[in-house]
Design a protein around this motif. Structure first.
Motif, PDB file in Angstrom:
ATOM      1  N   PHE A  54       0.846  -1.189   0.000  1.00 12.76           N
ATOM      2  CA  PHE A  54       0.000   0.000   0.000  1.00 12.76           C
ATOM      3  C   PHE A  54       0.880   1.237   0.000  1.00 12.76           C
ATOM      4  O   PHE A  54       1.870   1.304   0.732  1.00 12.76           O
ATOM      5  CB  PHE A  54      -0.917   0.036   1.232  1.00 12.76           C
ATOM      6  N   ALA A  71      -2.785   0.386  -4.165  1.00 13.22           N
ATOM      7  CA  ALA A  71      -2.517  -0.895  -3.520  1.00 13.22           C
ATOM      8  C   ALA A  71      -2.141  -1.954  -4.535  1.00 13.22           C
ATOM      9  O   ALA A  71      -2.571  -1.920  -5.685  1.00 13.22           O
ATOM     10  CB  ALA A  71      -3.750  -1.349  -2.739  1.00 13.22           C
ATOM     11  N   TYR A  95      -6.872  -4.443  -0.651  1.00 13.33           N
ATOM     12  CA  TYR A  95      -6.823  -4.456  -2.123  1.00 13.33           C
ATOM     13  C   TYR A  95      -8.145  -4.999  -2.653  1.00 13.33           C
ATOM     14  O   TYR A  95      -8.709  -5.961  -2.132  1.00 13.33           O
ATOM     15  CB  TYR A  95      -5.673  -5.331  -2.623  1.00 13.33           C
TER      16      TYR A  95
END
Length: 277
Positions: A54, A71, A95
């Motif tokens: 991230f 992400a 995600y």
């Protein structure tokens, strides 16, 4: 009266228990193809993610009210953001391949608390240390993101005796250039790295043409190896202050082996430097 006191005590006890319970965190979803924008009630002073897959970017030079989240596929993590006024915001980040929401407008009521006030005499020192730490942390996170990113600026390779030097990518972000570099050791001997230098070469005009080189020192090196064992490939990043080149200048990358002669000198055209990804 006694009944009122008992009711009051029960309410106080219930409130205390509620205060001790952890606050459930909202979840924000992101992926690697879109920017998810987070708008805060005050300018962002600091933003940190808990995992390399991230990346949360925001303007560190001029405080702004929004940041961008991206992400890579992987386990969920968390995002911690501190506003200029000390308000703290915390979220779970995950995600998700398909996103239904790209903009989050975050109210002050979502804050989980506020930083303690610093002693006046220590404000300047603490702020300076924080800025250095934040910058290094950002370089680490962004470099990790670039190493996992499948992007190339072109086929820039040079080899000698089984050693291959490759500049995979040149990326511009904020005020820096990120050079994503790869070294392959296809030989049967380990390669001990002595140094890897980046210089700017200028062609001097006139009757006696000459070349002048000026070494450029990286402001951050990410995962620079000291040894590349036989049959292995390593990838690392040099973070340089932003610069551009005229047509009579070019960048030179020098790879030097410790106690050996497998050295490589690579020339990078001004086109790659002036047109980064």
């Amino acid at each position: 009266m006694r009944t009122f006191i008992l009711i009051l005590m029960v309410l106080i006890s219930a409130f205390a228990k509620a205060q001790q319970q952890p606050i459930p965190l909202d979840t924000i979803y992101a992926n690697d193809t879109k920017n998810v924008a987070l708008f805060f009630p005050e300018p962002i002073r600091q933003g940190i993610t808990g995992s390399d897959n991230f990346v949360f970017t925001y303007n560190r030079e001029k405080e702004q009210y929004f940041g961008l989240l991206q992400a890579k596929p992987g386990k969920e993590s968390n995002l911690l953001v501190v506003n200029r006024n000390g308000s703290i915001f915390s979220y779970i980040v995950r995600y998700k391949k398909q996103l239904s929401k790209l903009n989050y407008f975050i109210p002050l009521s979502n804050s989980i608390g506020n930083e303690k006030t610093m002693v006046t005499d220590s404000i300047q020192v603490v702020t300076s240390e924080r800025n250095v730490d934040n910058r290094t942390y950002y370089y680490q996170k962004f470099c990790s993101y670039l190493l996992n990113r499948n992007q190339r600026i072109g086929r820039i390779k040079k080899r000698t005796q089984g050693i291959v030097l490759n500049v995979e990518n040149v990326v511009f972000d904020k005020e820096e250039l990120y050079f994503v570099i790869q070294i392959e050791n296809n030989s049967t001997l380990d390669y001990d790295l002595n140094f890897l230098k980046l210089s700017i070469e200028t062609r001097q005009k006139g009757k006696r043409k000459s070349l002048q080189r000026l070494h450029q020192e990286p402001i951050y090196k990410h995962r620079l190896p000291s040894k590349i064992t036989e049959g292995k490939t390593v990838k690392f990043i040099y973070v340089m202050p932003k610069f551009s080149l005229s047509e009579d200048r070019r960048a030179i990358l020098e790879l030097n082996e410790k106690d050996g002669e497998r050295n490589i000198e690579m020339k990078l055209s001004h086109r790659y430097i002036n047109n980064p990804n």
